[in-house]
Design a protein around this motif. Structure first.
Motif: not given
Length: 191
Positions: A43, A142, A67-68, A106, A103-104, A133, A135, A138-139
């Motif tokens: 992240i 996070f 990556k996030t 947010l 990338s993801h 976001g 994804d 990923a969300k």
């Protein structure tokens, strides 16, 4: 254990770092003086002014793939505090996603002042981080990390919602600059 890289050691970067440390994450903190670092986090939080996003994306794009990447910016016209500087149908986060297609991206932390992140309180409520976001994995990861660090976090929807989050951040900053609220004030969510 999560690994987080934070670009920016200012008020926001420091406050966010404390949240992730409380969550037990391994932290890499970087600033503009670090020359060509290897990004260690899965992240990556960009706790930098909006104009720095494009240069970070250009310089570290390959390392950010997969990556996030968390955009916390509020893309204000700081000369007037009267408008956002991104297209009306877009957001800083959406523009960043275009620059980092692997990338993801947010949007998060832009609606909470640093003091409220550090204290984990907005008034008498737990500070809430709104997260947008595209994804879901990923969300979710996070949001879980933010909650483990002692803040509330709410899924605000797809990356399209970043525009509304930036509008809320803009309003809050404009009120604080006009001294209508303090930099320890903010919008609270009671559940």
């Amino acid at each position: 254990m999560s690994a987080v890289t934070i670009f920016g050691k200012g008020n926001m970067g420091t406050a966010i770092k404390s949240v992730f440390e409380d969550a037990g994450a391994t932290i890499q903190a970087l600033d503009s003086h670090d020359e060509n670092p290897t990004i260690q986090g899965d992240i990556v939080v960009l706790a930098v002014p909006y104009p720095a996003l494009a240069s970070i994306a250009k310089q570290y794009g390959d390392q950010l793939a997969g990556k996030t990447v968390v955009d916390i910016t509020n893309p204000l016209d700081f000369s007037t505090f009267d408008s956002l500087v991104v297209p009306a149908d877009s957001s800083a986060a959406a523009e960043l996603q275009k620059l980092l297609p692997q990338s993801h991206v947010l949007k998060a932390f832009n609606t909470v002042f640093a003091a409220n992140i550090a204290s984990k309180k907005t008034g008498d409520a737990q500070s809430t981080v709104l997260v947008a976001g595209d994804d879901a994995n990923a969300k979710d990861a996070f949001i879980d990390l933010v909650k483990a660090g002692g803040l509330n976090a709410i899924d605000a929807g797809t990356l399209k919602r970043a525009r509304e989050l930036e509008a809320v951040g803009f309003l809050q900053l404009a009120l604080a600059v006009q001294k209508k609220i303090s930099f320890t004030a903010g919008f609270a969510i009671y559940q």
